[in-house]
Scaffold this motif. Structure first.
Motif, PDB file in Angstrom:
ATOM      1  N   VAL A 173     -18.309  15.144  -3.940  1.00  0.00           N
ATOM      2  CA  VAL A 173     -17.023  14.937  -3.264  1.00  0.00           C
ATOM      3  C   VAL A 173     -16.855  13.448  -2.963  1.00  0.00           C
ATOM      4  O   VAL A 173     -17.681  12.854  -2.272  1.00  0.00           O
ATOM      5  N   PRO A 174     -15.799  12.815  -3.492  1.00  0.00           N
ATOM      6  CA  PRO A 174     -15.589  11.389  -3.243  1.00  0.00           C
ATOM      7  C   PRO A 174     -15.039  11.146  -1.840  1.00  0.00           C
ATOM      8  O   PRO A 174     -14.597  12.082  -1.171  1.00  0.00           O
ATOM      9  N   PRO A 175     -15.042   9.892  -1.383  1.00  0.00           N
ATOM     10  CA  PRO A 175     -14.423   9.589  -0.085  1.00  0.00           C
ATOM     11  C   PRO A 175     -12.965  10.033  -0.069  1.00  0.00           C
ATOM     12  O   PRO A 175     -12.287   9.990  -1.105  1.00  0.00           O
ATOM     13  N   PRO A 176     -12.453  10.509   1.073  1.00  0.00           N
ATOM     14  CA  PRO A 176     -11.064  10.976   1.133  1.00  0.00           C
ATOM     15  C   PRO A 176     -10.074   9.854   0.864  1.00  0.00           C
ATOM     16  O   PRO A 176     -10.265   8.721   1.302  1.00  0.00           O
ATOM     17  N   GLU A 177      -9.028  10.194   0.125  1.00  0.00           N
ATOM     18  CA  GLU A 177      -7.943   9.253  -0.117  1.00  0.00           C
ATOM     19  C   GLU A 177      -6.712   9.753   0.616  1.00  0.00           C
ATOM     20  O   GLU A 177      -6.816  10.256   1.723  1.00  0.00           O
ATOM     21  N   ARG A 178      -5.543   9.634   0.026  1.00  0.00           N
ATOM     22  CA  ARG A 178      -4.329  10.122   0.682  1.00  0.00           C
ATOM     23  C   ARG A 178      -4.344  11.631   0.767  1.00  0.00           C
ATOM     24  O   ARG A 178      -4.832  12.316  -0.125  1.00  0.00           O
ATOM     25  N   ASP A 179      -3.792  12.149   1.852  1.00  0.00           N
ATOM     26  CA  ASP A 179      -3.632  13.594   1.963  1.00  0.00           C
ATOM     27  C   ASP A 179      -2.700  14.081   0.861  1.00  0.00           C
ATOM     28  O   ASP A 179      -1.797  13.356   0.423  1.00  0.00           O
ATOM     29  N   GLU A 180      -2.929  15.336   0.417  1.00  0.00           N
ATOM     30  CA  GLU A 180      -2.071  15.904  -0.622  1.00  0.00           C
ATOM     31  C   GLU A 180      -0.604  15.951  -0.211  1.00  0.00           C
ATOM     32  O   GLU A 180       0.287  15.998  -1.072  1.00  0.00           O
ATOM     33  N   LEU A 181      -0.331  15.938   1.081  1.00  0.00           N
ATOM     34  CA  LEU A 181       1.047  15.918   1.563  1.00  0.00           C
ATOM     35  C   LEU A 181       1.816  14.718   1.014  1.00  0.00           C
ATOM     36  O   LEU A 181       3.034  14.785   0.834  1.00  0.00           O
ATOM     37  N   PHE A 182       1.090  13.622   0.734  1.00  0.00           N
ATOM     38  CA  PHE A 182       1.721  12.407   0.246  1.00  0.00           C
ATOM     39  C   PHE A 182       1.613  12.257  -1.281  1.00  0.00           C
ATOM     40  O   PHE A 182       1.994  11.238  -1.832  1.00  0.00           O
ATOM     41  N   ASN A 183       1.073  13.298  -1.951  1.00  0.00           N
ATOM     42  CA  ASN A 183       0.892  13.227  -3.400  1.00  0.00           C
ATOM     43  C   ASN A 183       1.849  14.144  -4.146  1.00  0.00           C
ATOM     44  O   ASN A 183       1.624  14.468  -5.303  1.00  0.00           O
ATOM     45  N   ILE A 184       2.917  14.551  -3.471  1.00  0.00           N
ATOM     46  CA  ILE A 184       3.859  15.500  -4.072  1.00  0.00           C
ATOM     47  C   ILE A 184       4.943  14.756  -4.832  1.00  0.00           C
ATOM     48  O   ILE A 184       5.591  13.844  -4.298  1.00  0.00           O
TER      49      ILE A 184
ATOM     50  N   GLY B 269       4.046  12.627   8.811  1.00  0.00           N
ATOM     51  CA  GLY B 269       4.242  13.328   7.550  1.00  0.00           C
ATOM     52  C   GLY B 269       5.130  14.547   7.616  1.00  0.00           C
ATOM     53  O   GLY B 269       5.208  15.308   6.657  1.00  0.00           O
ATOM     54  N   ALA B 270       5.812  14.758   8.757  1.00  0.00           N
ATOM     55  CA  ALA B 270       6.670  15.937   8.904  1.00  0.00           C
ATOM     56  C   ALA B 270       8.020  15.525   9.450  1.00  0.00           C
ATOM     57  O   ALA B 270       8.140  14.541  10.186  1.00  0.00           O
ATOM     58  N   SER B 271       9.056  16.286   9.109  1.00  0.00           N
ATOM     59  CA  SER B 271      10.387  15.989   9.637  1.00  0.00           C
ATOM     60  C   SER B 271      10.835  17.034  10.656  1.00  0.00           C
ATOM     61  O   SER B 271      11.797  16.818  11.372  1.00  0.00           O
ATOM     62  N   LYS B 272      10.125  18.178  10.713  1.00  0.00           N
ATOM     63  CA  LYS B 272      10.468  19.232  11.669  1.00  0.00           C
ATOM     64  C   LYS B 272       9.262  19.512  12.566  1.00  0.00           C
ATOM     65  O   LYS B 272       8.123  19.221  12.219  1.00  0.00           O
ATOM     66  N   ASN B 273       9.535  20.092  13.725  1.00  0.00           N
ATOM     67  CA  ASN B 273       8.477  20.467  14.670  1.00  0.00           C
ATOM     68  C   ASN B 273       7.614  19.280  15.107  1.00  0.00           C
ATOM     69  O   ASN B 273       6.415  19.432  15.381  1.00  0.00           O
ATOM     70  N   LEU B 274       8.215  18.088  15.199  1.00  0.00           N
ATOM     71  CA  LEU B 274       7.451  16.898  15.553  1.00  0.00           C
ATOM     72  C   LEU B 274       6.745  17.054  16.896  1.00  0.00           C
ATOM     73  O   LEU B 274       5.560  16.728  17.034  1.00  0.00           O
ATOM     74  N   GLY B 275       7.472  17.522  17.893  1.00  0.00           N
ATOM     75  CA  GLY B 275       6.900  17.657  19.226  1.00  0.00           C
ATOM     76  C   GLY B 275       5.756  18.645  19.255  1.00  0.00           C
ATOM     77  O   GLY B 275       4.708  18.391  19.866  1.00  0.00           O
TER      78      GLY B 275
ATOM     79  N   MET C  22       0.836  -1.201   0.000  1.00  0.00           N
ATOM     80  CA  MET C  22       0.000   0.000   0.000  1.00  0.00           C
ATOM     81  C   MET C  22       0.872   1.252   0.000  1.00  0.00           C
ATOM     82  O   MET C  22       2.023   1.212   0.415  1.00  0.00           O
ATOM     83  N   LYS C  23       0.285   2.380  -0.449  1.00  0.00           N
ATOM     84  CA  LYS C  23       1.003   3.646  -0.485  1.00  0.00           C
ATOM     85  C   LYS C  23       0.902   4.358   0.860  1.00  0.00           C
ATOM     86  O   LYS C  23       0.059   4.028   1.692  1.00  0.00           O
ATOM     87  N   SER C  24       1.762   5.375   1.050  1.00  0.00           N
ATOM     88  CA  SER C  24       1.750   6.152   2.284  1.00  0.00           C
ATOM     89  C   SER C  24       0.432   6.902   2.437  1.00  0.00           C
ATOM     90  O   SER C  24      -0.191   7.305   1.460  1.00  0.00           O
ATOM     91  N   GLY C  25       0.031   7.100   3.689  1.00  0.00           N
ATOM     92  CA  GLY C  25      -1.185   7.846   3.983  1.00  0.00           C
ATOM     93  C   GLY C  25      -2.228   6.978   4.662  1.00  0.00           C
ATOM     94  O   GLY C  25      -2.048   5.775   4.857  1.00  0.00           O
ATOM     95  N   LYS C  26      -3.326   7.608   5.047  1.00  0.00           N
ATOM     96  CA  LYS C  26      -4.416   6.893   5.692  1.00  0.00           C
ATOM     97  C   LYS C  26      -4.963   5.798   4.779  1.00  0.00           C
ATOM     98  O   LYS C  26      -4.913   5.907   3.554  1.00  0.00           O
ATOM     99  N   LEU C  27      -5.530   4.736   5.377  1.00  0.00           N
ATOM    100  CA  LEU C  27      -6.275   3.765   4.583  1.00  0.00           C
ATOM    101  C   LEU C  27      -7.470   4.466   3.946  1.00  0.00           C
ATOM    102  O   LEU C  27      -8.005   5.432   4.489  1.00  0.00           O
TER     103      LEU C  27
END
Length: 326
Positions: free
Chosen positions: A313-324, A55-61, A1-6
Motif C-alpha cells: 500500500v503506497p502513501p495516501p494521496e488525494r481522496d477518491e472524492l477529488f478523483n472523480i 469536499g461537500a456542498s450539503k450537510n456542512l454543519g 497543486m491539485k485539490s485534496g490533502k498534501l
C-alpha cells in the motif's frame, strides 16, 4: 497543486520543519496520523483537534460537528465543546449561514457538546463556504489513547461500514447521476447515512475496553488511515480486502464512478488496534455496532491482500472524492 490533502512527504516536511517550541505540558503532539494533541492540566488532560469541511456542498454543519468530534472520540474521550469558523463567499445569504449553524446546533445537541464560540465572515477569499471547527475533550491524566500506540500482533478492527460518508456526499451532490443505477430505496439509504457518521459511541466503548490505538477513518479512506496509524507507530500491517465491510450501495456508487471504496472518505468508521479483536468485536456487536477484524499489525510494510495476491500500500494521496471525472 491539485485539490485534496498534501501528499505524505510534503505534509511531513511542513509539519516537522515548523515545530520550534515543545512544551513539557503537551503529552501528545500533532504529526502524521496523530489528529489530536493532548495537553496536561494536572489531574486532567485536554484533548483537542481541528478540521475543515471542503469536499461537500450539503450537510456542512452536520459533517463538521461529527468529523471533529470523531477525532476526539478516537482518543477514547468524550467531546465537550466546539469552536466554529465559517468563511462564506460573497453573495451568501444570512439564511444560508443560519441554516449551517442550525445544523451544528442540532447535531451538538444530540451528543451533548456545547458551542463555545468561533468566527463568521463573508469573504472574497473563498468561492464556496468553508467550515472549520475545533473540538475539545477532557480526560483523566494518562487515559487518552493515541494513534501511535499500535503494537505488533494487534488485531485491526473496523467499525460500521467503510466509505459511508463518501457515499452520502456523492449521492447528495450528484443524485441525478445515480438515479439509473440505484433504486429509490438505495438512494434513500445513502442520503440517511449522515446519521451514522459519529464514532463517539464506539470510541467510548473501545476506550473503556482497553485498546492500544484508535484512528477515525476520514480522508484517504481505510487504506489512508492504516498508513497513518502504522507510520505514527513505526510499524506495518497486513489486511484483507475480503474482510472489509462495505455496503452494497457503496459498491454500486464506487463502481459507477470507477473509484476505490477503500480510498474514499469514511467518517463513521473507527480503526482500532487491540490485542483481543474477537472480544472487542463481540462487545461492539452486543452494543449494536457492526465491527470486523480486517487484519493485523506487523513489523514492517503495509500490505493489502486482494484475491490472494499481496500488494504494498503506497502513501495516501488525494481522496477518491477529488478523483472523480464527470
Amino acid at each position: 497543486m491539485k485539490s485534496g490533502k498534501l501528499n505524505w512527504d510534503d505534509l511531513k516536511a511542513v509539519i516537522n520543519n515548523n515545530k520550534t517550541i515543545k512544551r513539557e505540558d503537551v503529552r501528545v503532539r500533532n504529526g502524521i496520523g496523530e489528529d489530536c494533541a493532548v495537553i496536561n492540566f494536572g489531574d486532567y488532560e485536554c484533548v483537542i483537534s481541528t478540521d475543515p469541511i471542503t469536499g461537500a456542498s450539503k450537510n456542512l454543519g452536520r459533517l463538521a460537528v461529527h468529523i471533529n468530534c470523531n477525532d476526539v472520540a478516537s482518543c477514547g474521550v468524550e467531546p465537550l465543546g466546539i469552536l466554529v469558523t465559517i468563511l462564506a463567499p460573497e453573495g451568501t445569504t444570512l439564511e444560508e449561514i443560519n441554516n449551517v449553524m442550525k445544523q451544528i446546533d442540532e447535531e451538538t445537541s444530540k451528543i451533548n457538546v456545547e458551542i463555545l464560540g468561533g468566527h463568521t465572515e463573508v469573504t472574497r477569499a473563498v468561492n464556496q463556504m468553508v467550515l472549520s471547527c475545533t473540538v475539545l475533550g477532557k480526560a483523566i491524566v494518562g487515559k487518552a489513547v493515541s494513534t501511535k500506540g499500535a503494537q505488533i500482533g494487534d488485531d485491526l478492527v473496523v467499525t460500521k461500514y467503510l466509505a459511508i460518508e463518501g457515499t452520502n456526499i456523492l449521492v447528495n451532490d450528484y443524485r441525478g447521476l445515480f438515479e439509473s443505477v440505484l433504486t429509490k430505496e438505495e438512494i434513500s439509504e445513502a442520503e440517511n447515512l449522515i446519521s451514522e457518521i459519529s464514532v463517539i459511541k464506539e470510541g467510548n466503548i473501545a476506550g473503556k475496553f482497553g485498546v492500544n490505538s484508535m484512528h477515525d477513518i476520514t480522508e484517504g479512506g481505510v487504506l489512508g488511515a492504516l498508513w497513518e496509524m502504522v507510520k505514527a507507530s513505526g510499524l506495518g500491517f497486513e489486511v484483507y480486502e475480503e474482510n472489509m465491510p462495505v455496503k452494497e450501495v457503496t459498491q454500486k456508487v464506487c463502481s459507477q464512478l470507477k473509484i476505490d471504496p477503500l480510498k474514499l472518505i469514511s467518517s463513521g468508521s473507527m480503526l482500532i488496534s487491540t490485542k483481543d479483536g474477537e472480544a472487542l468485536v463481540k462487545l461492539l456487536m452486543e452494543k449494536g455496532i457492526n465491527a470486523k477484524i480486517i487484519g493485523n499489525i506487523t513489523k514492517e510494510k503495509g500490505i493489502l491482500v486482494r484475491k490472494g495476491k499481496k500488494e504494498i500500500v503506497p502513501p495516501p494521496e488525494r481522496d477518491e472524492l477529488f478523483n472523480i471525472n464527470l
